[in-house]
Design a protein around this motif. Structure first.
Motif, PDB file in Angstrom:
ATOM      1  N   VAL A  97       0.796  -1.137   0.073  1.00 37.91           N
ATOM      2  CA  VAL A  97      -0.039   0.010  -0.081  1.00 37.91           C
ATOM      3  C   VAL A  97       0.952   1.198  -0.040  1.00 37.91           C
ATOM      4  O   VAL A  97       2.059   1.030   0.409  1.00 37.91           O
ATOM      5  CB  VAL A  97      -0.791   0.175   1.380  1.00 37.91           C
ATOM      6  N   LEU A  98       0.242   2.228  -0.379  1.00 39.39           N
ATOM      7  CA  LEU A  98       0.872   3.714  -0.278  1.00 39.39           C
ATOM      8  C   LEU A  98       0.180   4.185   0.869  1.00 39.39           C
ATOM      9  O   LEU A  98      -1.231   4.364   0.974  1.00 39.39           O
ATOM     10  CB  LEU A  98       0.670   4.677  -1.604  1.00 39.39           C
ATOM     11  N   LYS A  99       0.843   4.656   2.100  1.00 35.51           N
ATOM     12  CA  LYS A  99       0.423   5.266   3.209  1.00 35.51           C
ATOM     13  C   LYS A  99       0.493   6.973   3.342  1.00 35.51           C
ATOM     14  O   LYS A  99       1.535   7.272   2.845  1.00 35.51           O
ATOM     15  CB  LYS A  99       0.895   4.757   4.497  1.00 35.51           C
ATOM     16  N   PHE A 100      -0.460   7.471   3.694  1.00 32.68           N
ATOM     17  CA  PHE A 100      -0.403   8.983   3.432  1.00 32.68           C
ATOM     18  C   PHE A 100      -1.066   9.409   5.015  1.00 32.68           C
ATOM     19  O   PHE A 100      -2.074   9.066   5.455  1.00 32.68           O
ATOM     20  CB  PHE A 100      -1.555   9.545   2.507  1.00 32.68           C
ATOM     21  N   HIS A 101      -0.194  10.236   5.495  1.00 25.98           N
ATOM     22  CA  HIS A 101      -0.591  10.913   6.770  1.00 25.98           C
ATOM     23  C   HIS A 101      -1.601  12.010   6.468  1.00 25.98           C
ATOM     24  O   HIS A 101      -1.651  12.979   5.650  1.00 25.98           O
ATOM     25  CB  HIS A 101       0.470  11.273   7.721  1.00 25.98           C
ATOM     26  N   ARG A 102      -2.807  12.225   7.425  1.00 25.11           N
ATOM     27  CA  ARG A 102      -3.761  12.985   7.185  1.00 25.11           C
ATOM     28  C   ARG A 102      -3.447  14.565   7.271  1.00 25.11           C
ATOM     29  O   ARG A 102      -3.832  15.191   6.521  1.00 25.11           O
ATOM     30  CB  ARG A 102      -4.787  12.747   8.574  1.00 25.11           C
ATOM     31  N   LYS A 103      -2.371  14.768   8.121  1.00 21.32           N
ATOM     32  CA  LYS A 103      -2.151  16.152   8.253  1.00 21.32           C
ATOM     33  C   LYS A 103      -1.286  16.726   7.200  1.00 21.32           C
ATOM     34  O   LYS A 103      -1.472  17.779   6.705  1.00 21.32           O
ATOM     35  CB  LYS A 103      -1.042  16.308   9.609  1.00 21.32           C
ATOM     36  N   ASN A 104      -0.574  15.664   6.393  1.00 22.58           N
ATOM     37  CA  ASN A 104       0.442  16.186   5.304  1.00 22.58           C
ATOM     38  C   ASN A 104      -0.649  16.408   4.054  1.00 22.58           C
ATOM     39  O   ASN A 104      -0.592  17.647   3.420  1.00 22.58           O
ATOM     40  CB  ASN A 104       1.330  15.176   4.837  1.00 22.58           C
ATOM     41  N   LEU A 105      -1.678  15.698   3.895  1.00 24.77           N
ATOM     42  CA  LEU A 105      -2.835  15.926   3.010  1.00 24.77           C
ATOM     43  C   LEU A 105      -3.559  16.854   3.115  1.00 24.77           C
ATOM     44  O   LEU A 105      -3.474  17.822   2.033  1.00 24.77           O
ATOM     45  CB  LEU A 105      -3.684  14.483   2.847  1.00 24.77           C
ATOM     46  N   HIS A 106      -4.137  17.301   4.368  1.00 24.55           N
ATOM     47  CA  HIS A 106      -4.813  18.591   4.610  1.00 24.55           C
ATOM     48  C   HIS A 106      -3.911  19.788   4.323  1.00 24.55           C
ATOM     49  O   HIS A 106      -4.489  20.762   3.893  1.00 24.55           O
ATOM     50  CB  HIS A 106      -5.383  18.501   5.920  1.00 24.55           C
ATOM     51  N   HIS A 107      -2.760  19.871   4.882  1.00 23.27           N
ATOM     52  CA  HIS A 107      -1.935  20.963   4.459  1.00 23.27           C
ATOM     53  C   HIS A 107      -1.763  21.265   2.835  1.00 23.27           C
ATOM     54  O   HIS A 107      -2.094  22.429   2.708  1.00 23.27           O
ATOM     55  CB  HIS A 107      -0.548  20.826   4.915  1.00 23.27           C
ATOM     56  N   LEU A 108      -1.537  20.332   2.215  1.00 14.54           N
ATOM     57  CA  LEU A 108      -1.413  20.359   0.746  1.00 14.54           C
ATOM     58  C   LEU A 108      -2.561  20.799   0.093  1.00 14.54           C
ATOM     59  O   LEU A 108      -2.701  21.672  -0.749  1.00 14.54           O
ATOM     60  CB  LEU A 108      -0.733  19.171  -0.014  1.00 14.54           C
ATOM     61  N   LEU A 109      -3.940  20.247   0.273  1.00 17.35           N
ATOM     62  CA  LEU A 109      -5.024  20.464  -0.011  1.00 17.35           C
ATOM     63  C   LEU A 109      -5.286  21.975   0.228  1.00 17.35           C
ATOM     64  O   LEU A 109      -6.183  22.535  -0.455  1.00 17.35           O
ATOM     65  CB  LEU A 109      -6.034  19.542   0.165  1.00 17.35           C
ATOM     66  N   ASN A 110      -4.971  22.567   1.509  1.00 17.50           N
ATOM     67  CA  ASN A 110      -5.589  23.832   1.915  1.00 17.50           C
ATOM     68  C   ASN A 110      -4.799  24.868   0.936  1.00 17.50           C
ATOM     69  O   ASN A 110      -4.964  26.024   0.978  1.00 17.50           O
ATOM     70  CB  ASN A 110      -5.062  24.099   3.004  1.00 17.50           C
ATOM     71  N   GLN A 111      -3.802  24.520   0.146  1.00 17.19           N
ATOM     72  CA  GLN A 111      -3.007  25.477  -0.684  1.00 17.19           C
ATOM     73  C   GLN A 111      -3.591  25.423  -2.056  1.00 17.19           C
ATOM     74  O   GLN A 111      -3.232  26.223  -2.783  1.00 17.19           O
ATOM     75  CB  GLN A 111      -1.388  24.874  -0.826  1.00 17.19           C
ATOM     76  N   ASP A 112      -4.415  24.690  -2.211  1.00 18.34           N
ATOM     77  CA  ASP A 112      -5.262  24.455  -3.747  1.00 18.34           C
ATOM     78  C   ASP A 112      -6.617  24.196  -3.316  1.00 18.34           C
ATOM     79  O   ASP A 112      -6.962  23.079  -3.473  1.00 18.34           O
ATOM     80  CB  ASP A 112      -4.628  23.570  -4.478  1.00 18.34           C
ATOM     81  N   VAL A 113      -7.414  25.285  -3.319  1.00 22.11           N
ATOM     82  CA  VAL A 113      -8.883  25.044  -2.970  1.00 22.11           C
ATOM     83  C   VAL A 113      -9.570  24.375  -3.856  1.00 22.11           C
ATOM     84  O   VAL A 113     -10.450  23.395  -3.714  1.00 22.11           O
ATOM     85  CB  VAL A 113      -9.633  26.491  -2.659  1.00 22.11           C
ATOM     86  N   GLU A 114      -9.228  24.601  -5.298  1.00 22.60           N
ATOM     87  CA  GLU A 114      -9.938  23.761  -6.344  1.00 22.60           C
ATOM     88  C   GLU A 114      -9.752  22.247  -6.209  1.00 22.60           C
ATOM     89  O   GLU A 114     -10.616  21.558  -6.271  1.00 22.60           O
ATOM     90  CB  GLU A 114      -9.518  24.363  -7.748  1.00 22.60           C
TER      91      GLU A 114
END
Length: 139
Positions: A97-114
């Motif tokens: 699997v690929l494992k993604f940490h929630r905080k990293n994802l939320h931080h990246l998505l907050n930079q690109d609203v679309e």
């Protein structure tokens, strides 16, 4: 490559996908391994690369879902603000699997609203489909 096969990421900007992929951790498990248990802190979500997992509800150990499709996600509790996982994920065979940490994802998505809007729309669709599948299994 595998992240592009995950419905969750369809339509998201290439820059965001590259940033998310850079934060992913590849993990391998053997048959019988538990990736996480119901009640564990929901800090990460996972994208299937290969293998097969089953999701079980505890304490009944009732299997409610199986996944073996490349790009399929599990551990979605981490994506919707739940503090704990709602199911236990057990490997039915050797699994990667690929494992993604929630905080990293939320931080990246907050930079690109679309991209964030697309991501959460895809998540809602995936959860709806999963719910329908679980309904069928429970009938």
């Amino acid at each position: 490559m595998y992240i592009k096969q995950a419905d969750l990421f369809w339509g998201i900007s290439q820059n965001v996908i590259q940033s998310i992929t850079a934060k992913a951790v590849r993990q391998e498990f053997q048959a019988g391994d538990i990736i996480f248990k119901a009640g564990d802190p929901a800090d990460c979500f996972y994208v299937m690369i290969k293998g097969r997992v089953s999701l079980e509800l505890r304490p009944t150990q009732r299997k409610v879902y199986s996944s073996d499709r490349v790009g399929e996600i599990f551990g979605w509790s981490a994506l919707i603000g739940r503090k704990e996982y709602s199911a236990t994920v057990i490997c039915e065979q050797q699994t990667m699997v690929l494992k993604f940490h929630r905080k990293n994802l939320h931080h990246l998505l907050n930079q690109d609203v679309e991209s964030a809007m697309i991501f959460y729309k895809q998540l809602a669709c995936a959860l709806g489909n999963r719910l329908l599948t679980v309904y069928e299994l429970l009938e």
